[in-house]
Scaffold this motif. Structure first.
Motif, PDB file in Angstrom:
ATOM      1  N   UNK A 110      36.755  61.222  45.064  1.00 25.21           N
ATOM      2  CA  UNK A 110      35.371  61.264  45.497  1.00 25.21           C
ATOM      3  C   UNK A 110      35.292  61.772  46.937  1.00 25.21           C
ATOM      4  N   UNK A 111      34.323  62.619  47.184  1.00 24.39           N
ATOM      5  CA  UNK A 111      34.215  63.318  48.459  1.00 24.39           C
ATOM      6  C   UNK A 111      33.329  62.602  49.474  1.00 24.39           C
ATOM      7  N   UNK A 112      32.317  61.903  49.007  1.00 28.42           N
ATOM      8  CA  UNK A 112      31.344  61.288  49.903  1.00 28.42           C
ATOM      9  C   UNK A 112      31.191  59.808  49.544  1.00 28.42           C
ATOM     10  N   UNK A 113      31.025  58.990  50.590  1.00 24.12           N
ATOM     11  CA  UNK A 113      30.930  57.548  50.396  1.00 24.12           C
ATOM     12  C   UNK A 113      29.758  56.969  51.168  1.00 24.12           C
ATOM     13  N   UNK A 114      29.136  55.957  50.582  1.00 27.53           N
ATOM     14  CA  UNK A 114      28.112  55.199  51.269  1.00 27.53           C
ATOM     15  C   UNK A 114      28.740  54.056  52.048  1.00 27.53           C
ATOM     16  N   UNK A 115      27.900  53.307  52.727  1.00 24.03           N
ATOM     17  CA  UNK A 115      28.388  52.263  53.631  1.00 24.03           C
ATOM     18  C   UNK A 115      28.667  50.942  52.940  1.00 24.03           C
ATOM     19  N   UNK A 116      28.236  50.755  51.727  1.00 21.14           N
ATOM     20  CA  UNK A 116      28.489  49.513  51.007  1.00 21.14           C
ATOM     21  C   UNK A 116      27.343  48.518  51.131  1.00 21.14           C
ATOM     22  N   UNK A 117      27.171  47.744  50.075  1.00 23.51           N
ATOM     23  CA  UNK A 117      26.178  46.678  50.072  1.00 23.51           C
ATOM     24  C   UNK A 117      26.830  45.433  49.470  1.00 23.51           C
ATOM     25  N   UNK A 118      26.613  44.295  50.105  1.00 25.19           N
ATOM     26  CA  UNK A 118      27.292  43.063  49.702  1.00 25.19           C
ATOM     27  C   UNK A 118      26.584  42.417  48.520  1.00 25.19           C
ATOM     28  N   UNK A 119      27.362  42.068  47.526  1.00 25.36           N
ATOM     29  CA  UNK A 119      26.875  41.290  46.392  1.00 25.36           C
ATOM     30  C   UNK A 119      27.677  39.995  46.350  1.00 25.36           C
ATOM     31  N   UNK A 120      26.977  38.883  46.399  1.00 21.09           N
ATOM     32  CA  UNK A 120      27.620  37.575  46.347  1.00 21.09           C
ATOM     33  C   UNK A 120      27.025  36.783  45.197  1.00 21.09           C
ATOM     34  N   UNK A 121      27.893  36.319  44.300  1.00 20.35           N
ATOM     35  CA  UNK A 121      27.452  35.576  43.132  1.00 20.35           C
ATOM     36  C   UNK A 121      28.014  34.162  43.232  1.00 20.35           C
ATOM     37  N   UNK A 122      27.153  33.195  43.337  1.00 21.77           N
ATOM     38  CA  UNK A 122      27.592  31.812  43.432  1.00 21.77           C
ATOM     39  C   UNK A 122      27.640  31.187  42.036  1.00 21.77           C
ATOM     40  N   UNK A 123      28.518  30.223  41.900  1.00 18.55           N
ATOM     41  CA  UNK A 123      28.683  29.571  40.583  1.00 18.55           C
ATOM     42  C   UNK A 123      27.722  28.415  40.404  1.00 18.55           C
TER      43      UNK A 123
END
Length: 123
Positions: A110-123
């Motif tokens: 992959x040539x281009x990347x975004x900055x990321x977004x956090x996903x947190x799933x609690x139990x």
């Protein structure tokens, strides 16, 4: 060239989230768009990818049946609908673009990347 990911958050197991990734700076309508994720202390893993035409779609086994990738080329945006979320889905999710007609599942392609977004799933 920028990929802007959004839509992450803190949810409870079983909930849903929809991530979005909007591209700017060039037209990505012919590019493969992918989602990867990186959990703390782990390597970045492939999640899903979609060809420019929307016809070629691939998922990691761990998300098949729960996640759906789609794109709106008119908006230069790719989506990741995540249902039935599990604690093990907790990670930073990155969108990426590949200047090719062919879908790939390795991040080095992959040539281009975004900055990321956090996903947190609690139990």
């Amino acid at each position: 060239v920028q990929l802007q990911a959004s839509g992450g958050g803190l949810v409870t197991a079983g909930d849903s989230l929809r991530l979005s990734c909007t591209a700017s700076g060039r037209t990505f309508s012919r590019d493969v768009m992918g989602w990867f994720r990186q959990a703390p202390g782990k390597e970045r893993d492939f999640v899903a990818a979609i060809a420019g035409s929307g016809g070629g779609i691939y998922y990691a086994d761990s998300v098949k049946g729960r996640f759906t990738i789609s794109r709106d080329n008119a908006k230069n945006t790719v989506y990741l609908q995540m249902n039935s979320l599990k604690p093990e889905d907790t990670a930073v999710y990155y969108c990426a673009a590949r200047s090719s007609l062919w879908v790939a599942i390795t991040q080095t392609e992959y040539n281009y990347w975004g900055q990321g977004t956090q996903v947190t799933v609690s139990s």
